[in-house]
Design a protein around this motif. Structure first.
Motif, short mmCIF file in Angstrom:
data_model
loop_
_atom_site.label_atom_id
_atom_site.label_comp_id
_atom_site.label_asym_id
_atom_site.label_seq_id
_atom_site.Cartn_x
_atom_site.Cartn_y
_atom_site.Cartn_z
N ALA A 112 0.84 -1.20 0.00
CA ALA A 112 0.00 0.00 0.00
C ALA A 112 0.87 1.25 0.00
O ALA A 112 0.59 2.23 -0.71
CB ALA A 112 -0.92 -0.01 1.23
N GLU A 113 1.95 1.21 0.77
CA GLU A 113 2.87 2.34 0.84
C GLU A 113 3.60 2.54 -0.48
O GLU A 113 3.69 3.67 -0.99
CB GLU A 113 3.87 2.10 1.97
CG GLU A 113 4.89 3.19 2.19
CD GLU A 113 5.84 2.85 3.33
OE1 GLU A 113 6.90 2.25 3.05
OE2 GLU A 113 5.52 3.15 4.49
N ARG A 114 4.12 1.47 -1.06
CA ARG A 114 4.90 1.58 -2.29
C ARG A 114 4.03 1.91 -3.49
O ARG A 114 4.47 2.62 -4.40
CB ARG A 114 5.72 0.31 -2.51
CG ARG A 114 6.79 0.14 -1.44
CD ARG A 114 7.74 -1.00 -1.69
NE ARG A 114 8.81 -0.99 -0.70
CZ ARG A 114 9.85 -1.81 -0.72
NH1 ARG A 114 9.98 -2.72 -1.67
NH2 ARG A 114 10.78 -1.73 0.22
N ARG A 115 2.81 1.43 -3.50
CA ARG A 115 1.89 1.85 -4.56
C ARG A 115 1.64 3.35 -4.45
O ARG A 115 1.55 4.06 -5.46
CB ARG A 115 0.57 1.10 -4.47
CG ARG A 115 -0.35 1.38 -5.66
CD ARG A 115 -1.72 0.75 -5.49
NE ARG A 115 -2.48 0.82 -6.72
CZ ARG A 115 -3.13 1.90 -7.17
NH1 ARG A 115 -3.08 3.03 -6.47
NH2 ARG A 115 -3.79 1.88 -8.31
N GLY A 116 1.55 3.82 -3.22
CA GLY A 116 1.36 5.26 -3.01
C GLY A 116 2.51 6.07 -3.56
O GLY A 116 2.29 7.15 -4.13
#
Length: 484
Positions: A379-383
C-alpha cells in the motif's frame, strides 16, 4: 553525459556488494566506449537517489574507479571520465543488420529485475535470514529416503500445509489429496489442460486477460472465447449468450488481471450456475488475492462452489519469490483420479527440499507474518508510484486507475497515445512497463471503442518516493516524445 544514462537496477541478492555492482557497471560502460573521455558522470547525490542507495555506497564505487584511473574529480565541475581515449573508444565490431532485432516478448518474465516489472514481489523485504535457516535445517535433516524420486503430486508435508492455509485464509476446505504441487502457474495450466481439455473445446477468457493463459489454451487446440471485463469483472451474461457451450472459463475474480476490478457476487453466482448446468470447469487463478490494502482478503470463488466445478490455482512466486518455481492447484474430488493418472506424464519442477522448506515456513507462522507485512508495504509503495505519476502527468495525458489491492498499477492513457508503442520504447530504455492493449484476447485496432489503452507497472520494488520520482521522470521522457 552525452546521451548515456547510468540508470540501472542493482541486485541486493547478488554476492557482490552494491558499491561493487555500481563500480562494475560504470567500468564496463567506460571499457565499452559508452562513456567517453571527458564526459561527466552523475553526482554522488544524483546517482544515489536514482538507484535508491546511500551516498556512501556511490562514493565507495567512485573512489575505487578514481583509484584505478577511470574517473577524475574536478571539484565544482563534477566528476569526469579520465580513461585514455583508446580505452574508452574501442574499434566498433561489424554488426549484422539483423543483430539485436529480435523482438522482446513483454509477457515473458525478465531474467533481471527491471523497473516496473510485473509479477515481481518486494525482493528486499523477504525474510531471507529466516528462509536460509529453514533451508539449512532441511538440508541437515535430509535422510536416505529423501534422495530418491520425489512424489509426483508433491510432498505430503506441503500438501497438508497448503490445505490448512487455504482453510484459514481462502475460506474453503479440501483434502491434501486434492492438492497438486507444480513448478509455477504454467505447469498448473499444463496439468489441467493435459488432463481435461480436448482439441476444439471452447474456453471463456477474460478480455483483456493474462496473455500466458491465452497462449497455453490456444497451443492446446482450444477455441478462445473472449469475454469483456467491466466494473463487475467478467461479463458472464454476455458469455452465456454468446458462448453457452464452452467447457472452461478462466477467471481472476479477486483482482482481475490486468484491470484490478473485483468480480461481483452476482457475477460469481451466475458463473457457478452456468458451470453446474453445462458441466463445465472454472479455473480460478488466485494469483495475488492476499494483497488487499483495505480490509481482509475476499473469500475465494472456490469457497462458494457447492457443485464441485471450480479448479483453484495458487502460487508462492508472488507471495514469497519467483525463484521458488512453486505453485499448486486444488481440484474437485471428482477429478483427483484423472489428475493423478496424468501426473506421470509431467514433471513437478519444485524440488522436495524447497517444498519441505515452504511447508516449514508456513507451519512456523512466518508465511502469515510476511503476508501481513507485505499488505502494508505494498500500500505504501503503490502510493509512492501513484503520487509520482499524478505529480508528473496531467490527468488528460495519464490517469492512475484506482484499485483495492494487487502488486501492479494500471494507468489509462489519452486516446491520442498508442500504449503499445510507448511500452515498446520504454522497454528499450530499460523500463519494463506493459501495454494494456497487448493483453487483448482479440486484437483490436487503435481507436476502436473496446480497445484498452493504458500502461501496467509493477511497484513492489520501488522503495522510496525519490526512486519513484526518478523512474516516472524517465517514463515521462518516453511519453513526451509522442506528445510532440
Amino acid at each position: 553525459m552525452r546521451g548515456f544514462s547510468l540508470s540501472f537496477q542493482l541486485d541486493p541478492r547478488h554476492k557482490e556488494p552494491l558499491y561493487r555492482q555500481i563500480y562494475q557497471r560504470v567500468k564496463q560502460a567506460i571499457m565499452a566506449g559508452q562513456l567517453k573521455r571527458g564526459s561527466r558522470v552523475p553526482s554522488v547525490r544524483a546517482l544515489a537517489s536514482e538507484l535508491g542507495v546511500a551516498r556512501a555506497t556511490v562514493e565507495n564505487a567512485y573512489g575505487l574507479l578514481m583509484a584505478e584511473g577511470f574517473l577524475q574529480s574536478r571539484g565544482q565541475a563534477g566528476t569526469v571520465v579520465s580513461a585514455p581515449e583508446s580505452l574508452s573508444s574501442p574499434e566498433p565490431a561489424p554488426v549484422r543488420k539483423d543483430a539485436g532485432r529480435k523482438p522482446i516478448n513483454p509477457m515473458l518474465p525478465s531474467v533481471s529485475s527491471l523497473p516496473f516489472q510485473l509479477g515481481l514481489p518486494a525482493l528486499d523485504a523477504f525474510p531471507r535470514a529466516i528462509w536460509s535457516r529453514i533451508v539449512s535445517r532441511q538440508i541437515r535433516h535430509t535422510g536416505m529416503n529423501d534422495l530418491g524420486h520425489p512424489p509426483l503430486a508433491g510432498t505430503d508435508v506441503l500438501r497438508h500445509a497448503v490445505a490448512r492455509y487455504l482453510q484459514l485464509s481462502r475460506g474453503f476446505t479440501c483434502r491434501p489429496e486434492q492438492i497438486f504441487i507444480c513448478g509455477g502457474y504454467a505447469p498448473v495450466l499444463d496439468l489441467i489442460i493435459g488432463s481435461l481439455l480436448q482439441p476444439g473445446d471452447g474456453v471463456w477468457l477474460e478480455n483483456p486477460g493474462y496473455p500466458v493463459t491465452q497462449a497455453f489454451f490456444r497451443a492446446a487446440g482450444a477455441v478462445a472465447m473472449p469475454v469483456n471485463v467491466d466494473d463487475e469483472g467478467m461479463n458472464v451474461p454476455q458469455a452465456v449468450k454468446q458462448y453457452p457451450d464452452a467447457r472452461f472459463a478462466v477467471v481472476t475474480p479477486a483482482h482481475q488481471s490486468p484491470t484490478g476490478v473485483t468480480m461481483s457476487l452476482a457475477r460469481r453466482m451466475a458463473l457457478l450456475d452456468w458451470a453446474a448446468q453445462q458441466q463445465a470447469w472454472i479455473i480460478e487463478d488466485d494469483y495475488d488475492s492476499e494483497f488487499r490494502y483495505h480490509g481482509q482478503p475476499l473469500p475465494s470463488l472456490k469457497s462458494l462452489d457447492t457443485q464441485g466445478r471450480v479448479i483453484y490455482a495458487g502460487t508462492f512466486s508472488k507471495v514469497m519469490f519467483p525463484a521458488l518455481r512453486c505453485g499448486y492447484v486444488v481440484v474437485p474430488e471428482s477429478l483427483v483420479e484423472k489428475i493423478e493418472a496424468y501426473c506421470p506424464l509431467r514433471i513437478c519442477g519444485t524440488p522436495p527440499l524447497v517444498q519441505s522448506s515452504i511447508a516449514e515456513f508456513i507451519e512456523q507462522g512466518h508465511f502469515y507474518r510476511h503476508l501481513k507485512r507485505m499488505r502494508q508495504l505494498y500500500a505504501e509503495r503503490r502510493g509512492y508510484l501513484e503520487q509520482a505519476l499524478t505529480a508528473q502527468f496531467p490527468a488528460e495525458v495519464l490517469r492512475v486507475n484506482q484499485q483495492v489491492g494487487g502488486i501492479q498499477l494500471s494507468a489509462s492513457l489519452n486516446t491520442r497515445l498508442d500504449d503499445a508503442l510507448i511500452a515498446k520504447n520504454a522497454r528499450e530504455q530499460g523500463l519494463a512497463v506493459q501495454a494494456l492493449s497487448d493483453w487483448q484476447v482479440e486484437r483490436r485496432e487503435r481507436g476502436e471503442a473496446l480497445r484498452p489503452n493504458g500502461l501496467l507497472m509493477g511497484f513492489p520494488n520501488i522503495s522510496s518516493q525519490e526512486q519513484a520520482q526518478g523512474l516516472v521522470q524517465r517514463l515521462e521522457r518516453v511519453i513526451s516524445g509522442f506528445l510532440k
